[in-house]
Design a protein around this motif. Structure first.
Motif, PDB file in Angstrom:
ATOM      1  N   GLY A 166      -7.007  -3.396  -8.803  1.00 50.78           N
ATOM      2  CA  GLY A 166      -8.346  -3.352  -8.223  1.00 50.78           C
ATOM      3  C   GLY A 166      -8.784  -4.742  -7.802  1.00 50.78           C
ATOM      4  N   ILE A 167      -9.107  -4.907  -6.543  1.00 55.05           N
ATOM      5  CA  ILE A 167      -9.407  -6.244  -6.018  1.00 55.05           C
ATOM      6  C   ILE A 167     -10.862  -6.650  -6.245  1.00 55.05           C
ATOM      7  CG2 ILE A 167     -10.115  -5.573  -3.690  1.00 55.05           C
ATOM      8  CD1 ILE A 167      -8.421  -7.899  -2.645  1.00 55.05           C
ATOM      9  N   LEU A 168     -11.666  -5.760  -6.810  1.00 58.43           N
ATOM     10  CA  LEU A 168     -13.092  -6.072  -6.980  1.00 58.43           C
ATOM     11  C   LEU A 168     -13.340  -7.365  -7.772  1.00 58.43           C
ATOM     12  CD1 LEU A 168     -14.883  -2.643  -7.530  1.00 58.43           C
ATOM     13  CD2 LEU A 168     -15.154  -4.242  -5.645  1.00 58.43           C
ATOM     14  N   PRO A 169     -12.614  -7.638  -8.888  1.00 61.08           N
ATOM     15  CA  PRO A 169     -12.870  -8.921  -9.587  1.00 61.08           C
ATOM     16  C   PRO A 169     -12.643 -10.139  -8.697  1.00 61.08           C
ATOM     17  CG  PRO A 169     -11.596  -7.438 -10.976  1.00 61.08           C
ATOM     18  CD  PRO A 169     -11.663  -6.797  -9.630  1.00 61.08           C
ATOM     19  N   PHE A 188       0.817  -1.219   0.000  1.00 62.50           N
ATOM     20  CA  PHE A 188       0.000   0.000   0.000  1.00 62.50           C
ATOM     21  C   PHE A 188       0.853   1.272   0.000  1.00 62.50           C
ATOM     22  CE2 PHE A 188      -3.212  -3.010   1.671  1.00 62.50           C
ATOM     23  CZ  PHE A 188      -4.180  -2.785   0.704  1.00 62.50           C
ATOM     24  N   ALA A 189       2.155   1.151   0.196  1.00 60.08           N
ATOM     25  CA  ALA A 189       3.027   2.307   0.038  1.00 60.08           C
ATOM     26  C   ALA A 189       3.163   2.699  -1.438  1.00 60.08           C
ATOM     27  CB  ALA A 189       4.405   2.007   0.631  1.00 60.08           C
ATOM     28  N   HIS A 190       2.871   1.747  -2.340  1.00 55.84           N
ATOM     29  CA  HIS A 190       2.969   2.019  -3.777  1.00 55.84           C
ATOM     30  C   HIS A 190       1.602   2.107  -4.451  1.00 55.84           C
ATOM     31  CE1 HIS A 190       6.909   0.268  -2.740  1.00 55.84           C
ATOM     32  NE2 HIS A 190       7.387   0.998  -3.734  1.00 55.84           N
ATOM     33  N   VAL A 191       0.588   1.465  -3.884  1.00 54.88           N
ATOM     34  CA  VAL A 191      -0.747   1.439  -4.489  1.00 54.88           C
ATOM     35  C   VAL A 191      -1.732   2.124  -3.541  1.00 54.88           C
ATOM     36  CG1 VAL A 191      -2.603  -0.037  -5.344  1.00 54.88           C
ATOM     37  CG2 VAL A 191      -0.220  -0.720  -5.665  1.00 54.88           C
ATOM     38  N   PRO A 192      -2.434   3.164  -4.018  1.00 57.69           N
ATOM     39  CA  PRO A 192      -3.421   3.821  -3.144  1.00 57.69           C
ATOM     40  C   PRO A 192      -4.550   2.863  -2.755  1.00 57.69           C
ATOM     41  CG  PRO A 192      -2.902   5.173  -5.070  1.00 57.69           C
ATOM     42  CD  PRO A 192      -2.299   3.823  -5.322  1.00 57.69           C
ATOM     43  N   LEU A 193      -5.022   3.032  -1.542  1.00 59.51           N
ATOM     44  CA  LEU A 193      -6.109   2.172  -1.052  1.00 59.51           C
ATOM     45  C   LEU A 193      -7.379   2.360  -1.885  1.00 59.51           C
ATOM     46  CD1 LEU A 193      -7.090   0.184   1.101  1.00 59.51           C
ATOM     47  CD2 LEU A 193      -7.731   2.149   2.530  1.00 59.51           C
ATOM     48  N   LYS A 194      -7.603   3.588  -2.362  1.00 60.65           N
ATOM     49  CA  LYS A 194      -8.808   3.849  -3.163  1.00 60.65           C
ATOM     50  C   LYS A 194      -8.762   3.045  -4.469  1.00 60.65           C
ATOM     51  CE  LYS A 194     -11.427   7.576  -5.344  1.00 60.65           C
ATOM     52  NZ  LYS A 194     -11.468   9.033  -5.625  1.00 60.65           N
ATOM     53  N   GLU A 195      -7.590   2.997  -5.121  1.00 57.14           N
ATOM     54  CA  GLU A 195      -7.454   2.201  -6.346  1.00 57.14           C
ATOM     55  C   GLU A 195      -7.635   0.716  -6.043  1.00 57.14           C
ATOM     56  OE1 GLU A 195      -3.700   2.632  -8.279  1.00 57.14           O
ATOM     57  OE2 GLU A 195      -4.036   0.909  -9.627  1.00 57.14           O
ATOM     58  N   PHE A 196      -7.115   0.261  -4.918  1.00 58.05           N
ATOM     59  CA  PHE A 196      -7.225  -1.149  -4.536  1.00 58.05           C
ATOM     60  C   PHE A 196      -8.681  -1.563  -4.333  1.00 58.05           C
ATOM     61  CE2 PHE A 196      -7.090  -4.450  -1.176  1.00 58.05           C
ATOM     62  CZ  PHE A 196      -6.360  -5.417  -1.849  1.00 58.05           C
ATOM     63  N   LEU A 197      -9.490  -0.646  -3.804  1.00 61.14           N
ATOM     64  CA  LEU A 197     -10.873  -0.998  -3.460  1.00 61.14           C
ATOM     65  C   LEU A 197     -11.877  -0.708  -4.572  1.00 61.14           C
ATOM     66  CD1 LEU A 197     -11.014   0.249   0.253  1.00 61.14           C
ATOM     67  CD2 LEU A 197     -10.718  -2.091  -0.562  1.00 61.14           C
ATOM     68  N   THR A 198     -11.529   0.170  -5.518  1.00 64.15           N
ATOM     69  CA  THR A 198     -12.533   0.601  -6.500  1.00 64.15           C
ATOM     70  C   THR A 198     -12.214   0.207  -7.941  1.00 64.15           C
ATOM     71  OG1 THR A 198     -11.437   2.765  -6.677  1.00 64.15           O
ATOM     72  CG2 THR A 198     -13.217   2.559  -5.071  1.00 64.15           C
ATOM     73  N   ASP A 199     -10.974  -0.034  -8.285  1.00 67.53           N
ATOM     74  CA  ASP A 199     -10.637  -0.389  -9.672  1.00 67.53           C
ATOM     75  C   ASP A 199     -11.242  -1.752 -10.011  1.00 67.53           C
ATOM     76  OD1 ASP A 199      -9.564  -0.731 -12.157  1.00 67.53           O
ATOM     77  OD2 ASP A 199      -7.550  -0.078 -11.587  1.00 67.53           O
ATOM     78  N   THR A 200     -11.793  -1.858 -11.206  1.00 71.74           N
ATOM     79  CA  THR A 200     -12.454  -3.118 -11.612  1.00 71.74           C
ATOM     80  C   THR A 200     -11.527  -4.027 -12.416  1.00 71.74           C
ATOM     81  OG1 THR A 200     -13.338  -2.023 -13.576  1.00 71.74           O
ATOM     82  CG2 THR A 200     -14.740  -2.078 -11.616  1.00 71.74           C
ATOM     83  N   MET A 201     -10.247  -3.699 -12.472  1.00 73.57           N
ATOM     84  CA  MET A 201      -9.292  -4.555 -13.195  1.00 73.57           C
ATOM     85  C   MET A 201      -8.196  -5.005 -12.238  1.00 73.57           C
ATOM     86  SD  MET A 201      -8.880  -2.641 -16.875  1.00 73.57           S
ATOM     87  CE  MET A 201      -7.822  -3.953 -17.467  1.00 73.57           C
ATOM     88  N   TRP A 202      -7.845  -6.280 -12.325  1.00 78.69           N
ATOM     89  CA  TRP A 202      -6.774  -6.848 -11.496  1.00 78.69           C
ATOM     90  C   TRP A 202      -5.763  -7.512 -12.431  1.00 78.69           C
ATOM     91  CZ3 TRP A 202      -5.138  -6.511  -6.616  1.00 78.69           C
ATOM     92  CH2 TRP A 202      -4.255  -7.474  -6.136  1.00 78.69           C
ATOM     93  N   THR A 203      -4.730  -6.762 -12.793  1.00 74.06           N
ATOM     94  CA  THR A 203      -3.701  -7.280 -13.708  1.00 74.06           C
ATOM     95  C   THR A 203      -2.307  -6.924 -13.177  1.00 74.06           C
ATOM     96  OG1 THR A 203      -3.864  -5.237 -15.006  1.00 74.06           O
ATOM     97  CG2 THR A 203      -5.196  -7.134 -15.738  1.00 74.06           C
TER      98      THR A 203
END
Length: 316
Positions: A88-91, A64-79
């Motif tokens: 994005g962990i949503l998938p 999480f020092a490199h990835v914002p928490l908002k992107e982790f929780l809201t992005d719909t792509m996990w690549t």
């Protein structure tokens, strides 16, 4: 005379039989030793949990020092393994909850009905035979269930459901539901059998039939234990790995269509843990972030189960 009193568990004092000092001393020493062993066993469990939490939090902090928490929780792509990474962990969460939901829709109704039958209607001989068979079903390796879903259930479903993919969440969920039925049956049946017979006799005295007594008296009275069985099964379904990794595939896909394949959180952890990803890279750190999310989901389920048990607990 003193040696005789130490060896004997009881002595005669003033015409009354009482425990000898040696017997009391041995009993006190054994009690202290057993208390220390139990404390040690409990401490191992607590320290293991603290160790797991420390690893998850410390390694997730690097991610999480490199990835914002908002992107982790809201992005719909996990690549995270691609040249253009998305985190994005949503998938993964969606696939995990969908597969677990299908599994619970199979396991909870069937398991509850079977537990009610074994507790209230089955002859004792049949009950004694059925429970070991169910426990044997729980002991089958999960990789066997995974290939059963992939090689038998999926081709069978493809004849009924058009457009069903070779890797799909439906067959994984159905087979996982069969896999966790023994957990629901065993715990629910124990809770129902713990209901005092006086409640059943009171219902019979009021003219209730056997079925009505089971549904209107035994089932509500055992609700706290049954709820615990449901929560344990839910946690088991969310944390299952091999069935979903084999039958549902390992392609993160943000979809609500059960006919398509998708990667669950545990399947992704297995995929990255195979050793192809460099140790210490950001892609490698994702397994701890996903593990932390899985831990939080399981913790929420357990806290919900604890609250429900307290809400519906009956004391006889």
């Amino acid at each position: 005379m003193a040696e005789s009193q130490t060896a004997s568990p009881a002595v005669l004092v003033s015409g009354a039989i009482t425990a000898s000092p040696g017997f009391l001393l041995r009993r006190r020493i054994i009690g202290e030793v057993m208390r220390a062993l139990l404390f040690l066993a409990g401490s191992v469990s607590v320290l293991t949990t603290i160790g797991i939490l420390y690893v998850l939090i410390s390694e997730s902090a690097v991610f999480f020092a490199h990835v914002p928490l908002k992107e982790f929780l809201t992005d719909t792509m996990w690549t995270p393994l691609f040249a253009d990474p998305h985190f994005g962990i949503l998938p993964l969460v969606t696939a995990t909850l969908l597969v677990s939901g299908v599994a619970l829709m199979v396991a909870i109704p069937l398991g509850t009905v079977l537990a009610l039958y074994l507790s209230e209607f089955a002859p004792p001989r049949l009950r004694e035979m059925a429970k070991p068979v169910l426990e044997l079903l729980a002991g089958v390796p999960t990789v066997v269930y995974g290939y059963f879903a992939l090689l038998f259930v999926t081709p069978l479903l493809q004849k009924i459901i058009p457009g069903l993919s070779g890797f799909n969440m439906l067959s994984a969920g159905l087979v996982m539901g069969v896999m966790i039925i023994p957990y629901v049956v065993s715990l629910s049946e124990d809770a129902m059998r713990a209901v005092p017979d006086s409640l059943r006799e009171g219902a019979f005295a009021l003219g209730f039939s056997r079925l009505r007594t089971a549904l209107r008296v035994v089932l509500p009275a055992a609700l706290s234990g049954i709820t615990a069985a449901y929560i344990l099964s839910m946690s088991r379904a969310v944390g299952e790995t091999m069935v979903v990794a084999i039958a549902a595939g390992q392609n993160p896909n943000f979809t609500f269509d059960l006919r398509e394949g998708a990667a669950t959180m545990t399947a992704y952890i297995v995929q990255v843990s195979l050793g192809d990803v460099p140790h210490g890279s950001l892609a490698y750190q994702t397994i701890f972030a996903v593990g932390m999310a899985l831990f939080v989901i399981t913790l929420v389920f357990n806290m919900l189960g604890f609250a429900l048990r307290r809400r519906f607990r009956e004391v006889y």
